[in-house]
Design a protein around this motif. Sequence first.
Motif, short mmCIF file in Angstrom:
data_model
loop_
_atom_site.label_atom_id
_atom_site.label_comp_id
_atom_site.label_asym_id
_atom_site.label_seq_id
_atom_site.Cartn_x
_atom_site.Cartn_y
_atom_site.Cartn_z
N SER A 76 -1.36 9.56 10.21
CA SER A 76 -1.07 10.50 9.11
C SER A 76 -0.99 9.86 7.73
O SER A 76 -1.02 10.55 6.73
CB SER A 76 0.23 11.26 9.41
OG SER A 76 1.29 10.33 9.48
N CYS A 77 -0.91 8.55 7.64
CA CYS A 77 -0.73 7.93 6.32
C CYS A 77 -1.99 8.05 5.46
O CYS A 77 -3.06 7.56 5.82
CB CYS A 77 -0.36 6.45 6.47
SG CYS A 77 -0.27 5.64 4.85
N PRO A 78 -1.90 8.71 4.31
CA PRO A 78 -3.09 8.90 3.48
C PRO A 78 -3.56 7.60 2.81
O PRO A 78 -4.69 7.50 2.35
CB PRO A 78 -2.63 9.92 2.42
CG PRO A 78 -1.15 9.79 2.37
CD PRO A 78 -0.70 9.33 3.73
N LYS A 113 0.80 -1.23 0.00
CA LYS A 113 0.00 0.00 0.00
C LYS A 113 0.83 1.28 0.00
O LYS A 113 0.36 2.34 -0.42
CB LYS A 113 -0.92 0.02 1.24
CG LYS A 113 -2.04 -1.01 1.20
CD LYS A 113 -2.97 -0.77 2.37
CE LYS A 113 -4.05 -1.83 2.46
NZ LYS A 113 -4.64 -1.86 3.80
N CYS A 114 2.06 1.17 0.50
CA CYS A 114 2.88 2.39 0.65
C CYS A 114 3.28 2.95 -0.72
O CYS A 114 3.79 2.22 -1.57
CB CYS A 114 4.12 2.07 1.47
SG CYS A 114 5.24 3.47 1.62
N ILE A 115 3.06 4.28 -0.89
CA ILE A 115 3.43 4.90 -2.17
C ILE A 115 4.67 5.76 -2.03
O ILE A 115 5.06 6.49 -2.95
CB ILE A 115 2.26 5.74 -2.74
CG1 ILE A 115 1.82 6.77 -1.69
CG2 ILE A 115 1.09 4.87 -3.21
CD1 ILE A 115 0.99 7.90 -2.24
N GLY A 116 5.24 5.74 -0.82
CA GLY A 116 6.48 6.50 -0.61
C GLY A 116 6.26 8.00 -0.59
O GLY A 116 7.11 8.76 -1.08
N CYS A 117 5.17 8.43 -0.03
CA CYS A 117 4.88 9.88 -0.01
C CYS A 117 5.73 10.63 1.02
O CYS A 117 5.75 11.84 1.06
CB CYS A 117 3.40 10.14 0.24
SG CYS A 117 2.91 9.79 1.93
N THR A 118 6.35 9.89 1.93
CA THR A 118 7.26 10.40 2.99
C THR A 118 6.56 11.11 4.16
O THR A 118 7.22 11.60 5.08
CB THR A 118 8.37 11.36 2.45
OG1 THR A 118 7.77 12.61 2.14
CG2 THR A 118 9.09 10.79 1.26
N LYS A 119 5.28 11.20 4.08
CA LYS A 119 4.56 11.94 5.12
C LYS A 119 4.85 11.38 6.52
O LYS A 119 5.13 12.11 7.45
CB LYS A 119 3.05 11.83 4.83
CG LYS A 119 2.28 13.02 5.35
CD LYS A 119 0.87 13.00 4.82
CE LYS A 119 0.09 14.14 5.46
NZ LYS A 119 -1.28 14.13 5.12
N CYS A 120 4.78 10.07 6.64
CA CYS A 120 4.98 9.45 7.96
C CYS A 120 6.39 9.73 8.46
O CYS A 120 6.58 10.09 9.62
CB CYS A 120 4.72 7.95 7.88
SG CYS A 120 5.75 7.10 6.68
N ALA A 121 7.36 9.60 7.59
CA ALA A 121 8.76 9.79 7.99
C ALA A 121 8.99 11.22 8.46
O ALA A 121 9.71 11.47 9.43
CB ALA A 121 9.68 9.45 6.83
#
Length: 615
Positions: free
Chosen positions: A606-608, A566-574
Amino acid sequence: MLRSAKDLRDLRKSINQKIDYNQPRITVCGGTGCRAYSCEKVIAAFKDNLAQLGLTDKIRLLVSGCHGFCELGPLVVIGPQGIFYNRITPEDTKEIIEETIQKGNIIDRLLYKDPATGNKIVYEKDIPFYKGQKRIVLKNNGHIDPTSIEDYIAFNGFASLSKCLFELSPEDIIKEVIDSCLRGRGGGGFPTGLKWKFTSESKADQKYVVCNADEGDPGAYMDRSIMEGNPFAVIEGMTIAARAIGSSKGYVYIRAEYPLAVHHLNLALKSTREHNLLGEDILGSGFSFDIAISKGSGAFVCGEETALIMSIEGREGTPKPKPPFPAQKGLWGKPTLINNVETYANIPIIMDRGATWFTSFGTEGSKGTKVFSLVGKINNTGLVEVPMGTTLRQIIFDIGGGIPNNKKFKAVQTGGPSGGCLPEQLLDLTIDFDKLTEVGSMMGSGGMIVMDENTCMVDVARYFLTFLQDESCGKCVPCREGITQMLSIVTRFTKGQGTMEDLQLLRELAPNIKSSALCALGQTSANPVLATLRYFEHEYLAHIQDKRCPAKVCKALIKYGIDPEKCIGCTKCARQCPEGAISGEKKAVHTINESKCIRCGICFQSCPKHAVWVE
Ligand SMILES: Cc1cc2nc3c(=O)[nH]c(=O)nc-3n(C[C@H](O)[C@H](O)[C@H](O)COP(=O)(O)O)c2cc1C
Ligand code: SF4
Ligand code: SF4
Ligand code: SF4
Ligand code: FES
């Protein structure tokens, strides 16, 4: 200055002749809840706009007490129709005057939207939150200016006092209160009339009437709202009590953290005295009674009546053994009647409408209504007043609008820190003093905390035990040491370190503390554990045997991870992780370093893409 019952009647008549109930009226809620949403700015804006439009004398601007639906504040109700607007800003005020009051147009965007149907509702009385209620004690809250004695008198205020001074003997008054079956609203549910009778039978040169306005339960604010919104009702109730038991001096013991309630009470006492409805020779009856305010500093135990007495006397607020009860030996050793704010606020109504009317609603053992503060995971947070015997389901789902975000109801905590958590299978329980005790909880003062599926019941028990440990006065060993022990065991459970022996020890400790602690704080301190164990034992077992927290709350028992699918690597969580525990390139799958993770849950929230999991 009123010198007789006739003077009071004449004053009421002249006030009512001056009031045009068909005149346009803007009522802005000025309660503490709405103040938190800056209602004072809305009030100021209405004032300015009315002045600019030359309407100050034509439209009444009324600042009332709490209407109950605090989460929608600032609330504005347009009379005489009762049009209900919510979340009002200063910018809306001019439009309300020009459109709604002057042209009769409804402003759609300011209306309440029913979350269940999506429909907009125009009138206050049609909103489901209000429809299911029976407002007796809170009836005038939204209709009078709590700083105006004239408003209270217009609504029949002090008519009951006058009746009790001139038409009824003290015995008649006590009989009416006994016949009403009113039970104290401060927690214990002791029959009010009996308490009055005992205090009246105590012989002494001086007796006292005390109002317990300490209200220390987390999440509860019923008493505060009554005192802020209708302080005269409490004063009238106390004065009637004084006449019934033969007292000339009263105290309201109120926590200093309630500045608005203290302010309104002070104003109300002043104007009540000025009208000769308090003080020497009230209404020319020969009866004298006055009330002073005594401020407490917010220790929960000071709500316990013997501790409260010590605190008023200027001593350390710790409980004393009973008997002697305050009715025999209370303040400065004199007979003292102690009742709760809501109990006193019921008195003028009972004396006005009569015991038969009052007992016409409620259950066999609990008559009248009860004000609850509905908080926690519930759509409609606020104060609700319902007849005794209403079901939990009606309160939580019909009036409270159910659980937010379509989550599942898990439990409702009633009775304050020493109450209990009731599960879904008890939603149809008709609530009254006895029913709640039967199922292992309590009425308490009326706090109701709703919990959803994401609540861990072991953690809830830990929370209440922590509260009780902090608030224990430490005077007696069973409470001081017992709560500490229970808390350390429950804390071990939440960390996955508990054993079945611990659970057994907990079950043994509870009845011992109950039977040996000096006051009800200690005596009921095991309730949060016993009630959660009664209905949610499986959650305890999951923590102890499986080292698992089913609600995924206890940090030591959960872990976070990221689903690579599912992760798209948007970096929000990091970017948001406070510990730098998440790594990964932009547009590439991210991973969590478990050793760095403090399980704060920020990444999860926070993960969209809902790629973060917790288990
Ligand atoms: C720890 C503790 C805290 C209490 N806090 C309150 C309180 O804040 N308000 C209240 O009216 N009663 C409180 N009570 C109950 C009072 O001791 C007393 O029973 C009550 O004020 C009597 O009034 P009622 O008969 O009208 O309920 C508390 C009791 C205990 C043990
Ligand atoms: S039971 Fe607790 S709060 Fe009550 S007197 Fe004992 S130590 Fe104090
Ligand atoms: S926020 Fe969600 S989608 Fe974005 S990098 Fe983190 S886990 Fe992946
Ligand atoms: S739970 Fe908190 S500390 Fe752990 S990875 Fe997520 S954001 Fe970071
Ligand atoms: S304070 Fe305004 S509705 Fe409660």
